[in-house]
Motif scaffolding. Sequence first.
Motif, mmCIF file in Angstrom:
data_model
loop_
_atom_site.group_PDB
_atom_site.id
_atom_site.type_symbol
_atom_site.label_atom_id
_atom_site.label_comp_id
_atom_site.label_asym_id
_atom_site.label_seq_id
_atom_site.Cartn_x
_atom_site.Cartn_y
_atom_site.Cartn_z
ATOM 1 N N ASP A 193 0.197 -1.500 -0.050
ATOM 2 C CA ASP A 193 -0.317 -0.049 -0.181
ATOM 3 C C ASP A 193 0.696 2.092 -0.334
ATOM 4 O O ASP A 193 0.445 2.122 -0.813
ATOM 5 C CB ASP A 193 -0.614 0.213 0.711
ATOM 6 C CG ASP A 193 -2.080 -0.782 1.090
ATOM 7 O OD1 ASP A 193 -2.137 -1.415 0.363
ATOM 8 O OD2 ASP A 193 -2.445 -1.350 2.289
ATOM 9 N N ALA A 194 1.519 1.369 0.675
ATOM 10 C CA ALA A 194 3.050 2.060 0.363
ATOM 11 C C ALA A 194 3.545 2.584 -0.701
ATOM 12 O O ALA A 194 4.477 3.635 -1.238
ATOM 13 C CB ALA A 194 4.154 2.008 2.040
ATOM 14 N N GLY A 195 3.593 1.650 -1.080
ATOM 15 C CA GLY A 195 4.285 1.726 -2.315
ATOM 16 C C GLY A 195 3.580 2.339 -3.522
ATOM 17 O O GLY A 195 3.799 2.964 -3.934
ATOM 18 N N GLU A 196 2.164 1.988 -3.888
ATOM 19 C CA GLU A 196 1.469 2.135 -4.276
ATOM 20 C C GLU A 196 1.247 3.744 -4.419
ATOM 21 O O GLU A 196 0.834 4.977 -4.977
ATOM 22 C CB GLU A 196 -0.165 1.452 -4.390
ATOM 23 C CG GLU A 196 -0.259 0.163 -4.935
ATOM 24 C CD GLU A 196 0.069 -0.181 -5.547
ATOM 25 O OE1 GLU A 196 -0.199 0.364 -6.793
ATOM 26 O OE2 GLU A 196 -0.066 -1.548 -6.648
ATOM 27 N N ALA A 197 1.698 3.623 -2.943
ATOM 28 C CA ALA A 197 1.371 5.515 -2.214
ATOM 29 C C ALA A 197 2.030 6.539 -3.526
ATOM 30 O O ALA A 197 2.292 7.492 -3.514
ATOM 31 C CB ALA A 197 1.491 6.256 -1.526
ATOM 32 N N LEU A 198 3.702 5.698 -3.094
ATOM 33 C CA LEU A 198 4.234 6.266 -4.066
ATOM 34 C C LEU A 198 5.023 6.580 -5.381
ATOM 35 O O LEU A 198 5.077 7.414 -5.528
ATOM 36 C CB LEU A 198 5.488 5.840 -3.304
ATOM 37 C CG LEU A 198 6.937 5.579 -4.470
ATOM 38 C CD1 LEU A 198 8.130 7.222 -3.688
ATOM 39 C CD2 LEU A 198 8.341 4.699 -4.645
ATOM 40 N N ILE A 199 4.340 5.276 -5.956
ATOM 41 C CA ILE A 199 3.376 6.150 -7.210
ATOM 42 C C ILE A 199 2.778 6.783 -7.797
ATOM 43 O O ILE A 199 2.908 7.590 -8.423
ATOM 44 C CB ILE A 199 3.105 4.126 -7.887
ATOM 45 C CG1 ILE A 199 4.118 2.685 -8.092
ATOM 46 C CG2 ILE A 199 2.368 4.287 -9.193
ATOM 47 C CD1 ILE A 199 3.871 1.478 -8.180
ATOM 48 N N ALA A 200 1.534 6.745 -6.715
ATOM 49 C CA ALA A 200 0.932 7.928 -7.362
ATOM 50 C C ALA A 200 1.532 9.332 -6.715
ATOM 51 O O ALA A 200 0.573 10.305 -7.862
ATOM 52 C CB ALA A 200 -0.084 7.586 -6.455
ATOM 53 N N ALA A 201 2.412 9.161 -5.764
ATOM 54 C CA ALA A 201 3.167 10.734 -5.329
ATOM 55 C C ALA A 201 3.771 11.400 -5.712
ATOM 56 O O ALA A 201 4.092 12.536 -6.380
ATOM 57 C CB ALA A 201 3.264 10.851 -3.814
#
Length: 117
Positions: free
Chosen positions: A66-74
């Motif tokens: 989930d943190a990795g997906e947030a990185l991709i989005a940000a």
Amino acid sequence: MLNALRARTSGSARRGPWLKLLCEVLALAGPQGELLRHGERPWSSATFSGSRHSLALSFTGERAIDAGEALIAALPDHEFAIPGHLVADATITCVDHDNGPEPRMTVEAEFLLLEEC
């Protein structure tokens, strides 16, 4: 991870924009992100000079993914603060999922840093 990176590069080690770039990306990734590798090579055009950086991070476990997906989005909208440099491009180049007993996601990204005049 950030403190270990800063400690390893303190003192007489040559500091360049790569350290600040890594610190900002790792802060975006959060404590669940693990740096796998970083590469840097010089870059120039007729009017600009700088460096191209490649990073690979891994995220192990559902929470970390989930943190990795947030990185991709940000990442595309993140305003980097790297003294003397401008991040002209920040691109996710690969995302790989491994659905083994403990799920893992690997994220690869490339960055183009230009030296400010």
